[in-house]
Scaffold this motif. Sequence first.
Motif, PDB file in Angstrom:
ATOM      1  N   HIS A  82       5.132   9.229  -3.921  1.00  0.00           N
ATOM      2  CA  HIS A  82       6.156   8.724  -4.830  1.00  0.00           C
ATOM      3  C   HIS A  82       6.966   9.861  -5.451  1.00  0.00           C
ATOM      4  O   HIS A  82       8.174   9.718  -5.670  1.00  0.00           O
ATOM      5  CB  HIS A  82       5.502   7.893  -5.935  1.00  0.00           C
ATOM      6  CG  HIS A  82       6.488   7.213  -6.839  1.00  0.00           C
ATOM      7  ND1 HIS A  82       7.364   6.261  -6.382  1.00  0.00           N
ATOM      8  CD2 HIS A  82       6.747   7.355  -8.160  1.00  0.00           C
ATOM      9  CE1 HIS A  82       8.115   5.838  -7.389  1.00  0.00           C
ATOM     10  NE2 HIS A  82       7.765   6.490  -8.468  1.00  0.00           N
ATOM     11  N   LEU A 111      -1.495  -5.080  -2.824  1.00  0.00           N
ATOM     12  CA  LEU A 111      -0.510  -5.633  -3.749  1.00  0.00           C
ATOM     13  C   LEU A 111      -1.130  -6.016  -5.088  1.00  0.00           C
ATOM     14  O   LEU A 111      -0.488  -5.896  -6.135  1.00  0.00           O
ATOM     15  CB  LEU A 111       0.166  -6.869  -3.130  1.00  0.00           C
ATOM     16  CG  LEU A 111       1.064  -6.616  -1.909  1.00  0.00           C
ATOM     17  CD1 LEU A 111       1.494  -7.940  -1.274  1.00  0.00           C
ATOM     18  CD2 LEU A 111       2.284  -5.785  -2.294  1.00  0.00           C
ATOM     19  N   ARG A 137      -3.244  -2.445  -6.568  1.00  0.00           N
ATOM     20  CA  ARG A 137      -2.492  -1.174  -6.559  1.00  0.00           C
ATOM     21  C   ARG A 137      -3.360   0.002  -6.114  1.00  0.00           C
ATOM     22  O   ARG A 137      -3.122   1.144  -6.508  1.00  0.00           O
ATOM     23  CB  ARG A 137      -1.836  -0.897  -7.925  1.00  0.00           C
ATOM     24  CG  ARG A 137      -0.655  -1.830  -8.230  1.00  0.00           C
ATOM     25  CD  ARG A 137       0.103  -1.382  -9.470  1.00  0.00           C
ATOM     26  NE  ARG A 137       1.192  -2.302  -9.816  1.00  0.00           N
ATOM     27  CZ  ARG A 137       2.466  -2.144  -9.443  1.00  0.00           C
ATOM     28  NH1 ARG A 137       2.823  -1.124  -8.714  1.00  0.00           N
ATOM     29  NH2 ARG A 137       3.384  -3.028  -9.805  1.00  0.00           N
ATOM     30  N   HIS A 189      -2.729   5.478  -5.964  1.00  0.00           N
ATOM     31  CA  HIS A 189      -2.219   4.461  -6.885  1.00  0.00           C
ATOM     32  C   HIS A 189      -0.868   3.994  -6.351  1.00  0.00           C
ATOM     33  O   HIS A 189       0.060   4.794  -6.191  1.00  0.00           O
ATOM     34  CB  HIS A 189      -2.068   5.031  -8.292  1.00  0.00           C
ATOM     35  CG  HIS A 189      -1.397   4.080  -9.231  1.00  0.00           C
ATOM     36  ND1 HIS A 189      -2.036   2.966  -9.740  1.00  0.00           N
ATOM     37  CD2 HIS A 189      -0.135   4.047  -9.715  1.00  0.00           C
ATOM     38  CE1 HIS A 189      -1.199   2.297 -10.517  1.00  0.00           C
ATOM     39  NE2 HIS A 189      -0.041   2.926 -10.510  1.00  0.00           N
ATOM     40  N   VAL A 190      -0.768   2.714  -6.073  1.00  0.00           N
ATOM     41  CA  VAL A 190       0.420   2.170  -5.408  1.00  0.00           C
ATOM     42  C   VAL A 190       1.524   1.888  -6.418  1.00  0.00           C
ATOM     43  O   VAL A 190       1.333   1.136  -7.368  1.00  0.00           O
ATOM     44  CB  VAL A 190       0.059   0.903  -4.616  1.00  0.00           C
ATOM     45  CG1 VAL A 190       1.309   0.262  -4.025  1.00  0.00           C
ATOM     46  CG2 VAL A 190      -0.953   1.232  -3.531  1.00  0.00           C
ATOM     47  N   ARG A 191       2.684   2.513  -6.204  1.00  0.00           N
ATOM     48  CA  ARG A 191       3.817   2.326  -7.102  1.00  0.00           C
ATOM     49  C   ARG A 191       4.778   1.250  -6.614  1.00  0.00           C
ATOM     50  O   ARG A 191       5.387   0.548  -7.412  1.00  0.00           O
ATOM     51  CB  ARG A 191       4.574   3.659  -7.242  1.00  0.00           C
ATOM     52  CG  ARG A 191       3.722   4.793  -7.807  1.00  0.00           C
ATOM     53  CD  ARG A 191       3.406   4.553  -9.269  1.00  0.00           C
ATOM     54  NE  ARG A 191       4.591   4.610 -10.085  1.00  0.00           N
ATOM     55  CZ  ARG A 191       4.992   5.677 -10.781  1.00  0.00           C
ATOM     56  NH1 ARG A 191       4.267   6.771 -10.772  1.00  0.00           N
ATOM     57  NH2 ARG A 191       6.092   5.647 -11.507  1.00  0.00           N
ATOM     58  N   GLU A 192       4.952   1.150  -5.300  1.00  0.00           N
ATOM     59  CA  GLU A 192       5.929   0.190  -4.765  1.00  0.00           C
ATOM     60  C   GLU A 192       5.568  -0.144  -3.327  1.00  0.00           C
ATOM     61  O   GLU A 192       5.045   0.716  -2.606  1.00  0.00           O
ATOM     62  CB  GLU A 192       7.330   0.824  -4.812  1.00  0.00           C
ATOM     63  CG  GLU A 192       8.462  -0.120  -4.416  1.00  0.00           C
ATOM     64  CD  GLU A 192       9.805   0.594  -4.321  1.00  0.00           C
ATOM     65  OE1 GLU A 192      10.527   0.644  -5.333  1.00  0.00           O
ATOM     66  OE2 GLU A 192      10.130   1.096  -3.226  1.00  0.00           O
ATOM     67  N   VAL A 193       5.833  -1.371  -2.911  1.00  0.00           N
ATOM     68  CA  VAL A 193       5.629  -1.784  -1.519  1.00  0.00           C
ATOM     69  C   VAL A 193       6.873  -2.527  -1.048  1.00  0.00           C
ATOM     70  O   VAL A 193       7.371  -3.422  -1.738  1.00  0.00           O
ATOM     71  CB  VAL A 193       4.395  -2.695  -1.343  1.00  0.00           C
ATOM     72  CG1 VAL A 193       4.210  -3.085   0.125  1.00  0.00           C
ATOM     73  CG2 VAL A 193       3.134  -2.021  -1.877  1.00  0.00           C
ATOM     74  N   ASP A 203       1.070   7.349  -5.794  1.00  0.00           N
ATOM     75  CA  ASP A 203       0.643   8.598  -6.416  1.00  0.00           C
ATOM     76  C   ASP A 203      -0.653   8.975  -5.716  1.00  0.00           C
ATOM     77  O   ASP A 203      -1.661   8.263  -5.828  1.00  0.00           O
ATOM     78  CB  ASP A 203       0.388   8.404  -7.914  1.00  0.00           C
ATOM     79  CG  ASP A 203       1.643   7.995  -8.669  1.00  0.00           C
ATOM     80  OD1 ASP A 203       2.729   8.506  -8.344  1.00  0.00           O
ATOM     81  OD2 ASP A 203       1.533   7.158  -9.579  1.00  0.00           O
TER      82      ASP A 203
END
Lengths: 118, 118
Positions: free
Chosen positions: B26, B46, B49, B73-77, B91
């Motif tokens: 990210h 989803l 995260r 750590h998922v910020r956007e998909v 991240d």
Amino acid sequence: MSLDPELAARLKRNADGLVCAVVVDHATSDVLMVAWMNDEALHRTLTTRRGTYFSRSRGTLWVKGETSGHVQHVREVRLDCDADTVLVRVDQTGPACHTGTRTCFDGDDRLLLADGPA
Amino acid sequence: MSLDPELAARLKRNADGLVCAVVVDHATSDVLMVAWMNDEALHRTLTTRRGTYFSRSRGTLWVKGETSGHVQHVREVRLDCDADTVLVRVDQTGPACHTGTRTCFDGDDRLLLADGPA
């Protein structure tokens, strides 16, 4: 002409004989599109510096931009640790997506999860 | 718990029931790795995260960093125009590659074509 034998021996192709190609904008680092390459497509991409892929639906090679004019000048190609994916950095002319968006991931309808707290 | 039916209906899975996942840092926009997701892996990514994938070799789900500590750590998909690939912005804690490099494309031995004239 065919792919360098040393590289051909390293590649881990899928059941269809293809490796995954992630195509990135050289200037912005944005992921533009994901496509597939057989040995010949990779060979041509490396030797001509034109983004060249294998169409799984048509079963043929295609040079990106051949009909649309939205060609890709290839700046760098890297293979991943598993040797089943290549990362292709390009100078993209025009939109990369056949729908007319700059990348294949642009557009509100393509957003599945928006940024949240870190 | 299962994947949102509307999203499940949109996905174009391969013969193994999987979509391709391109994972991007990210902060830097560097492509870190490419992996695969079945519906459950996407659903968990989803909703939790945490970057979660399907191992084609082991035939099981895996949470990135579960054993190594190198979690995502998922910020956007985002989904691509063909609905067969997701772009996951994360991240990344520690190196993303199991070989210890920051990305799966780092290292001189992974460079197939170096930058040339524009």
